[in-house]
Design an enzyme around this catalytic site. Structure first.
Site, short mmCIF file in Angstrom:
data_model
loop_
_atom_site.label_atom_id
_atom_site.label_comp_id
_atom_site.label_asym_id
_atom_site.label_seq_id
_atom_site.Cartn_x
_atom_site.Cartn_y
_atom_site.Cartn_z
N GLY A 230 0.84 -1.20 0.00
CA GLY A 230 0.00 0.00 0.00
C GLY A 230 0.86 1.24 0.00
O GLY A 230 2.08 1.17 -0.15
N HIS A 231 0.22 2.38 0.21
CA HIS A 231 0.92 3.66 0.18
C HIS A 231 1.16 4.24 1.57
O HIS A 231 1.56 5.39 1.69
CB HIS A 231 0.16 4.66 -0.68
CG HIS A 231 0.11 4.31 -2.13
ND1 HIS A 231 -0.50 5.11 -3.09
CD2 HIS A 231 0.59 3.23 -2.80
CE1 HIS A 231 -0.39 4.53 -4.28
NE2 HIS A 231 0.26 3.39 -4.12
#
EC number: 3.2.1.67
Length: 397
Positions: A230-231
């Site tokens: 993810g970020h």
């Protein structure tokens, strides 16, 4: 006690006991093929309309459900939704912005279950570069108060996995949220214009932010989170318009980031017309495992290169603390504080930071700091991984 009194008590408890409304009794089929949307809505209508505490039950099995709005206000403030099976979204995609929505509810508790939105068709459309809609959020809590999501599983949303908007006193515990790392805009939990939000003991693997906090978020507590891929966990992006925005009183604690693009991040658009502030934020007890940007404030966010030439963010950032952050960075700049030239960051504090960068040509990990006023305490150490004893103590402020 007199027999008459006992009888009255039994009658009283029988009237206040929770009524259970099973979706199968309203025509839902656990075969994964029959459209059970109307059956779910009918069961909800009965439970919501019950003046006594009530429970809606989804038994084991796959149930196919289309766009569904479970709307209040209900006649009772002790409404339960117990899900033992899987709720499946329909194949394909539409222009709808939401799939399953709970709106205007108060005192709702949702326990268990899997929400599989089956977003693969929309992702394929976007990957092919065709003209596609933005996609639906899998589970939306809107204009609600005192809602619990416990041990829910959200899978493969077309867009955000969970959205909490215009709501207060929402708690998410033990959630498991998954989508492929290359799925677009599949934030795990997005919070917008909401307060007193708690997210604890949950795991997210997504194609975007594990948790994102948008404008109008205050008094949020996020703890014991596993994030990756993810970020990362982000405040923002903020300030892409002319409206005034604010985020305040946020604590993010005890997070393990694994292979994420970012760790703890604040980002605002590089637009001087934006107004507002971010203040009173604590990021603490973070473990970074091969993370791209472990610590980041980016006030020069401009997703489309060239669209923000020589501009500066109008969002004011102050009183942000990064404490007890350790682990490995996959990029050389392990601490990146890039603040607005017109509104420098104020009161930024780094305490007990120890980040390493895997050796490449004997390069040391670095920090970048621009337009920042603050202090560090304890220690700030950036080092080369696997080089015993070779540490680079950095005075950032």
């Amino acid at each position: 006690m007199e027999p008459k009194c006992i009888l009255l008590l039994l009658l009283y408890f029988s009237t206040v006991a929770k009524s259970a409304y099973n979706v199968v009794d309203f025509g839902a089929k656990p075969d994964g093929r029959t459209d059970s949307t109307n059956a779910f809505l009918a069961a909800w209508a009965e439970a919501c309309g019950d003046q006594n505490p009530a429970t809606m039950v989804v038994p084991s099995g796959p149930f196919l459900v289309g766009r569904a709005l479970f709307q209040g206000p209900c006649k009772n403030n002790k409404l339960g939704l117990i899900i033992k099976g899987t709720i499946l979204g329909k194949t394909g995609y539409s222009d709808a912005s939401e799939w399953i929505t709970f709106k205007y509810v108060k005192g709702l508790s949702i326990y268990g279950g899997t929400f599989n939105a089956r977003g693969q068709w929309l992702w394929a459309c976007k990957a092919a570069g065709r003209n596609c809609p933005n996609g639906s959020t899998a589970l939306t809590i809107s204009q609600a108060k005192n809602v619990l999501l416990s041990k829910v599983k959200i899978q493969n949303s077309q867009n955000f996995q969970i959205a909490i908007i215009f709501s207060q006193e929402i708690k998410v515990e033990g959630a498991t949220i998954t989508a492929p790392g290359n799925s677009p805009n599949t934030d795990g939990i997005h919070i917008h214009m909401s307060s007193f939000i708690t997210i604890i003991g949950s795991a997210m693997a997504t194609g975007d932010d594990c948790i994102s906090l948008g404008e109008g978020v205050s008094n949020a507590w996020i703890e014991n989170i596993k994030c990756g891929p993810g970020h990362g966990i982000s405040i923002g992006s903020l300030g892409d318009g002319t409206e005034t925005t604010m985020v305040q009183n946020v604590t993010v604690s005890s997070v393990v980031f694994r292979g994420t693009q970012n760790g703890f991040r604040v980002k605002t658009w590089a637009t001087p017309s934006s107004k507002g502030f971010v203040r009173g934020v604590t990021f603490q007890h973070g473990t970074m495992k091969n993370v791209g940007n472990p610590i980041m404030i980016d006030q020069n966010y401009c997703p489309v290169p060239g669209n923000c030439p020589n501009e500066s963010s109008g969002i004011k950032i102050s009183k942000v603390t990064f404490s007890d952050v350790h682990g490995t960075s996959s990029t050389q700049v392990a601490v990146n504080l890039d603040c607005s030239k017109s509104n420098p960051c104020q009161g930024i504090q780094l305490t007990n930071i120890k980040l390493s960068y895997k050796r490449k040509n004997h390069e040391l990990a670095k920090s970048f700091c621009r337009n920042v006023k603050g202090k560090n305490s304890g220690f700030v150490v950036l080092l080369v991984a696997f080089d015993m004893g070779q540490e680079n103590y950095v005075k950032i402020f």
